[in-house]
Scaffold this motif. Structure first.
Motif, PDB file in Angstrom:
ATOM      1  N   PHE A 110     -63.270 -10.810 -13.521  1.00 18.97           N
ATOM      2  CA  PHE A 110     -62.086 -11.592 -13.152  1.00 18.97           C
ATOM      3  C   PHE A 110     -62.404 -13.068 -12.944  1.00 18.97           C
ATOM      4  O   PHE A 110     -61.666 -13.794 -12.285  1.00 18.97           O
ATOM      5  N   SER A 111     -63.502 -13.510 -13.517  1.00 17.02           N
ATOM      6  CA  SER A 111     -63.836 -14.930 -13.439  1.00 17.02           C
ATOM      7  C   SER A 111     -62.765 -15.760 -14.130  1.00 17.02           C
ATOM      8  O   SER A 111     -62.073 -15.293 -15.031  1.00 17.02           O
ATOM      9  N   SER A 112     -62.671 -17.010 -13.721  1.00 16.07           N
ATOM     10  CA  SER A 112     -61.794 -17.939 -14.431  1.00 16.07           C
ATOM     11  C   SER A 112     -62.479 -18.337 -15.740  1.00 16.07           C
ATOM     12  O   SER A 112     -63.588 -18.877 -15.728  1.00 16.07           O
ATOM     13  N   VAL A 113     -61.823 -18.044 -16.843  1.00 16.74           N
ATOM     14  CA  VAL A 113     -62.384 -18.340 -18.166  1.00 16.74           C
ATOM     15  C   VAL A 113     -61.376 -19.191 -18.926  1.00 16.74           C
ATOM     16  O   VAL A 113     -60.257 -18.755 -19.188  1.00 16.74           O
ATOM     17  N   ALA A 114     -61.762 -20.405 -19.250  1.00 19.26           N
ATOM     18  CA  ALA A 114     -60.870 -21.327 -19.968  1.00 19.26           C
ATOM     19  C   ALA A 114     -61.367 -21.625 -21.369  1.00 19.26           C
ATOM     20  O   ALA A 114     -60.766 -22.452 -22.071  1.00 19.26           O
ATOM     21  N   GLU A 115     -62.437 -20.968 -21.795  1.00 19.20           N
ATOM     22  CA  GLU A 115     -63.006 -21.265 -23.107  1.00 19.20           C
ATOM     23  C   GLU A 115     -63.632 -20.007 -23.685  1.00 19.20           C
ATOM     24  O   GLU A 115     -64.310 -19.250 -22.987  1.00 19.20           O
ATOM     25  N   VAL A 116     -63.391 -19.816 -24.959  1.00 24.25           N
ATOM     26  CA  VAL A 116     -64.054 -18.733 -25.712  1.00 24.25           C
ATOM     27  C   VAL A 116     -64.724 -19.379 -26.918  1.00 24.25           C
ATOM     28  O   VAL A 116     -64.057 -20.082 -27.695  1.00 24.25           O
ATOM     29  N   ASP A 117     -66.011 -19.170 -27.052  1.00 23.43           N
ATOM     30  CA  ASP A 117     -66.764 -19.767 -28.156  1.00 23.43           C
ATOM     31  C   ASP A 117     -66.823 -18.796 -29.329  1.00 23.43           C
ATOM     32  O   ASP A 117     -67.284 -17.654 -29.184  1.00 23.43           O
ATOM     33  N   TYR A 118     -66.385 -19.283 -30.494  1.00 18.35           N
ATOM     34  CA  TYR A 118     -66.317 -18.436 -31.681  1.00 18.35           C
ATOM     35  C   TYR A 118     -66.290 -19.326 -32.922  1.00 18.35           C
ATOM     36  O   TYR A 118     -65.650 -20.382 -32.883  1.00 18.35           O
ATOM     37  N   PRO A 119     -66.877 -18.932 -34.052  1.00 18.59           N
ATOM     38  CA  PRO A 119     -67.801 -17.796 -34.188  1.00 18.59           C
ATOM     39  C   PRO A 119     -69.180 -18.197 -33.698  1.00 18.59           C
ATOM     40  O   PRO A 119     -69.456 -19.370 -33.481  1.00 18.59           O
ATOM     41  N   LEU A 120     -70.014 -17.209 -33.525  1.00 21.92           N
ATOM     42  CA  LEU A 120     -71.373 -17.435 -33.053  1.00 21.92           C
ATOM     43  C   LEU A 120     -72.354 -17.101 -34.173  1.00 21.92           C
ATOM     44  O   LEU A 120     -72.020 -16.357 -35.099  1.00 21.92           O
ATOM     45  N   PRO A 121     -73.559 -17.641 -34.105  1.00 20.58           N
ATOM     46  CA  PRO A 121     -74.570 -17.176 -35.044  1.00 20.58           C
ATOM     47  C   PRO A 121     -74.713 -15.645 -34.916  1.00 20.58           C
ATOM     48  O   PRO A 121     -74.551 -15.128 -33.800  1.00 20.58           O
ATOM     49  N   PRO A 122     -74.977 -14.928 -35.982  1.00 22.24           N
ATOM     50  CA  PRO A 122     -75.487 -15.405 -37.274  1.00 22.24           C
ATOM     51  C   PRO A 122     -74.431 -15.951 -38.237  1.00 22.24           C
ATOM     52  O   PRO A 122     -74.768 -16.256 -39.376  1.00 22.24           O
ATOM     53  N   SER A 123     -73.190 -16.095 -37.806  1.00 23.11           N
ATOM     54  CA  SER A 123     -72.225 -16.753 -38.681  1.00 23.11           C
ATOM     55  C   SER A 123     -72.731 -18.159 -39.035  1.00 23.11           C
ATOM     56  O   SER A 123     -73.252 -18.870 -38.183  1.00 23.11           O
ATOM     57  N   SER A 124     -72.597 -18.517 -40.272  1.00 28.01           N
ATOM     58  CA  SER A 124     -73.035 -19.841 -40.703  1.00 28.01           C
ATOM     59  C   SER A 124     -71.985 -20.907 -40.391  1.00 28.01           C
ATOM     60  O   SER A 124     -72.251 -22.101 -40.544  1.00 28.01           O
ATOM     61  N   ARG A 125     -70.814 -20.471 -39.952  1.00 27.32           N
ATOM     62  CA  ARG A 125     -69.752 -21.427 -39.651  1.00 27.32           C
ATOM     63  C   ARG A 125     -69.953 -22.006 -38.251  1.00 27.32           C
ATOM     64  O   ARG A 125     -70.510 -21.360 -37.374  1.00 27.32           O
ATOM     65  N   ALA A 126     -69.457 -23.198 -38.066  1.00 29.40           N
ATOM     66  CA  ALA A 126     -69.649 -23.891 -36.785  1.00 29.40           C
ATOM     67  C   ALA A 126     -68.902 -23.171 -35.669  1.00 29.40           C
ATOM     68  O   ALA A 126     -67.786 -22.681 -35.862  1.00 29.40           O
ATOM     69  N   THR A 127     -69.514 -23.116 -34.528  1.00 28.88           N
ATOM     70  CA  THR A 127     -68.871 -22.529 -33.349  1.00 28.88           C
ATOM     71  C   THR A 127     -67.777 -23.468 -32.834  1.00 28.88           C
ATOM     72  O   THR A 127     -67.989 -24.669 -32.699  1.00 28.88           O
ATOM     73  N   GLN A 128     -66.618 -22.896 -32.549  1.00 26.50           N
ATOM     74  CA  GLN A 128     -65.502 -23.671 -32.003  1.00 26.50           C
ATOM     75  C   GLN A 128     -65.270 -23.272 -30.545  1.00 26.50           C
ATOM     76  O   GLN A 128     -65.435 -22.112 -30.181  1.00 26.50           O
ATOM     77  N   LYS A 129     -64.901 -24.231 -29.760  1.00 23.96           N
ATOM     78  CA  LYS A 129     -64.596 -23.974 -28.348  1.00 23.96           C
ATOM     79  C   LYS A 129     -63.100 -23.713 -28.223  1.00 23.96           C
ATOM     80  O   LYS A 129     -62.309 -24.639 -28.078  1.00 23.96           O
ATOM     81  N   LEU A 130     -62.733 -22.459 -28.301  1.00 25.69           N
ATOM     82  CA  LEU A 130     -61.323 -22.090 -28.287  1.00 25.69           C
ATOM     83  C   LEU A 130     -60.798 -22.095 -26.851  1.00 25.69           C
ATOM     84  O   LEU A 130     -61.516 -21.786 -25.902  1.00 25.69           O
ATOM     85  N   LYS A 131     -59.519 -22.418 -26.740  1.00 19.91           N
ATOM     86  CA  LYS A 131     -58.886 -22.453 -25.431  1.00 19.91           C
ATOM     87  C   LYS A 131     -58.638 -21.022 -24.920  1.00 19.91           C
ATOM     88  O   LYS A 131     -58.504 -20.070 -25.692  1.00 19.91           O
ATOM     89  N   ARG A 132     -58.545 -20.924 -23.618  1.00 19.41           N
ATOM     90  CA  ARG A 132     -58.041 -19.707 -22.988  1.00 19.41           C
ATOM     91  C   ARG A 132     -57.321 -20.114 -21.710  1.00 19.41           C
ATOM     92  O   ARG A 132     -57.804 -20.984 -20.980  1.00 19.41           O
ATOM     93  N   TYR A 133     -56.173 -19.491 -21.457  1.00 17.70           N
ATOM     94  CA  TYR A 133     -55.384 -19.792 -20.260  1.00 17.70           C
ATOM     95  C   TYR A 133     -56.167 -19.294 -19.042  1.00 17.70           C
ATOM     96  O   TYR A 133     -56.276 -18.081 -18.817  1.00 17.70           O
TER      97      TYR A 133
END
Lengths: 494, 109
Positions: A110-133
């Motif tokens: 139940f921590s306050s989480v305002a960010e979800v990082d995706y995608p992560l390695p081993p994905s070759s695509r850059a990680t994005q800092k997605l919002k979360r309410y």
């Protein structure tokens, strides 16, 4: 042929939410192919292998999930995406779940989480800092340390910077993959939100060979017969100079029954030849005309602001609260299939009177309409460029209940449960000024969310702009999206 | 024991069980279920204010704020509706076509 089985919850006092999440998941699945939506309680043995992949949205804590489903998931040969609740039924039924799949849940975090990082390695695509309410306190599933055979697909970031998995995936004993998402990404959604991670994860299950590409769509919004033709021309000229095709919305009849703006009322498109000529000019510059309702206002009353074209909602009753939030009350009093057809027919006549055919694209004013209105649109248009409302009853066959309704924006092109092709609408509009508690939405905000939107491997940056706003806002946004790698395409190519 | 203390107790108990299972490579996977979250995933809908704003020329924003913002009354932010004890039949299957499939309409009601 790709097919998806969408399973959703139905029991308990919040069971109706399951239908809404089933609708939203089915909409997304249609990007990849056909779908079947089914209450999970109706699942029978062997269904999983009849589809390319399965999505189960666990939204009712304690849903009586059939053992047949648990058994088929454990032994799956096809991709399964399990969202949120009731995973403990699977791990309880299979005591060797941890040794087989390499992970086990510990408890809701139940921590306050305002960010979800995706995608992560081993994905070759850059990680994005997605919002979360961050105020979403429904809890996110946490885990004991996972085995090296498990791929952590996304991480939750707590306010202190520590992380734990948001989604993970591993392979079962028969080669099928199980992707588990520790919260419901279909609630508390916004632009640039972790909902985008869910949308992208569907590619792994349903189109793993999809190429990464990032395209952009632009709409010029809310144009009515009173608009300044010089502004229309200058915007179109600049867009053409930048090789940016675009859509533009035309409201063919201006009404202002309460005289909110003092420029007259009952102004039809054909009565303003300078605007008609500007529209033809926009078409010559790569613009595609779209219908934005008949009047973009309702009757002779406020709905919710002024009663004037462009200010108010046309197909749905909306009132405004003292804090300027809105109440979505439901269809207007006259609403029916024939009523909506009548408005589209009247719009068609006005377009034709001005020398234009009926557009093939529709954007309902204010992102709000009834089931009958959406169905009526199917008879006049081939594509919708908008966000849409979905009430309960669409899957269940029960009477439509507008008191239980969800809206959804699409990250890519879908055919929604109303049967319409719907284009992405991911970024909203440029709004230079704040409106009470609603903050301004400036080019920097649009561009920042477009950056997050890169999380979707074949996703779209789609935004709109009003031609009466300073053109520098448009220029900054278009340039920013291009710099992110987006390619603008015509709505006809989406 | 307060509700919160009981929930924390249950969480702790579950953690202990699962940790035992993992450390000992037991075949037991852990607790049967995590404690339910303290609230439904979706909170009850916000009550409309008693007074609806009266129309004022110039009071409208640049465009309607429909669909905007992290406001609990925005259906694009989270579903609207409250708990319901109405019992309805289990829904039938529903089928829909993919976006690239030719003919429209199957998804329609």
């Amino acid at each position: 042929m790709t097919s998806t089985l969408v399973l959703y919850d139905t029991t308990g006092q919040w069971g109706w939410l399951g239908e809404l999440y089933g609708i939203m998941s089915a909409n997304l699945a249609s990007h990849f192919g056909s779908w079947t939506a089914k209450p999970v309680v109706s699942y029978t043995s062997g269904m999983l292998k009849q589809y390319s992949a399965t999505i189960y949205i666990g939204s009712t804590y304690g849903e009586p999930v059939p053992n047949a489903f648990l058994d088929d998931v454990f032994a799956t040969t096809t991709p399964v995406i399990w969202v949120y609740d009731n995973i403990w039924l699977l791990t309880s039924r299979y005591p060797n779940f941890f040794s087989t799949y390499g992970w086990i849940w510990s408890a809701f975090d139940f921590s306050s989480v305002a960010e979800v990082d995706y995608p992560l390695p081993p994905s070759s695509r850059a990680t994005q800092k997605l919002k979360r309410y961050a105020a979403n306190n429904a809890g996110i599933m946490n885990y004991f340390p996972v085995a090296s055979t498990v791929t952590v697909l996304a991480n939750c970031v707590r306010s202190d910077g520590s992380t734990f998995p948001w989604a993970l995936r591993s392979t079962g004993p028969n080669g099928g993959s199980l992707t588990y998402i520790g919260e419901n990404p279909l609630a508390y959604m916004s632009e640039g939100d972790r909902y985008l991670a869910f949308c992208d994860l569907l590619f792994d299950a349903l189109a793993p060979a999809a190429l990464t590409q990032h395209r952009a769509l632009l709409r010029l919004e809310d144009i009515d017969p009173t608009y300044a033709p010089t502004e229309l021309r200058s915007v179109a000229t600049w867009l053409q100079s930048q090789n940016v095709p675009f859509g533009f919305q035309i409201i063919p009849l201006y009404l202002d029954p309460l005289n909110a703006n003092g420029v007259g009322t009952n102004i039809a498109l054909q009565s303003r030849p300078a605007v008609v000529n500007a529209i033809k000019f926009m078409q010559s510059m790569g613009g595609v005309m779209m219908c934005h309702g008949y009047t973009h206002q309702y009757d002779s009353t406020t709905n919710p602001y002024s009663g004037s074209t462009g200010d108010d909602c046309e197909f749905y009753r909306i009132t405004e609260n003292t804090d300027h939030s809105l109440n979505y009350l439901g269809p207007v009093a006259e609403d029916s299939l024939s009523w909506a057809q009548g408005r589209f027919t009247a719009a068609k006549t006005l377009y034709q009177n001005a020398g234009f055919p009926m557009p093939q694209f529709i954007t309902f004013p204010s992102y709000a309409a009834s089931v009958a209105d959406y169905q009526a649109a199917n008879g006049f248009f081939t594509v919708a460029t908008e966000r849409r409302l979905y009430p309960t009853g669409l899957l269940s066959g029960q009477p439509i209940n507008y008191g239980q309704v969800a809206g959804q924006y699409m990250p890519y092109t879908v055919r929604d449960v109303y049967g319409m092709k719907v284009l992405a609408d991911t970024l909203g509009g440029i709004d230079p000024l704040p409106f009470f508690s609603f903050p301004a939405r400036l080019p920097a905000d649009i561009i920042a969310d477009a950056q997050r939107n890169l999380a979707v491997r074949d996703g779209w940056a789609s935004f709109f702009y009003h031609t009466y706003d300073n053109i520098s806002y448009l220029q900054q946004t278009v340039t920013g999206l291009k710099n992110l790698g987006y390619t603008f395409v015509s709505p006809t190519a989406a | 024991m307060t509700r919160m203390r009981r929930r924390q107790f249950l969480v702790g108990t579950g953690v202990a069980l699962a940790q035992t299972a993992m450390v000992g490579r037991s075949t037991r996977a852990g607790p049967s279920a995590p404690p339910a979250p303290p609230d439904p995933p979706i909170a009850p809908p916000k009550r409309p204010a008693p007074n609806v704003v009266q129309p004022k020329p110039g009071a409208a924003p640049g465009y309607i704020v429909s669909g905007r913002g992290q406001d609990l009354s925005n259906p694009y932010f989270r579903p609207l509706g409250g708990p319901s004890n109405k019992r309805t039949p289990t829904p039938p299957d529903k089928h829909g076509k993919g976006v690239n499939e030719d003919d429209q309409g199957e998804n329609q009601q």
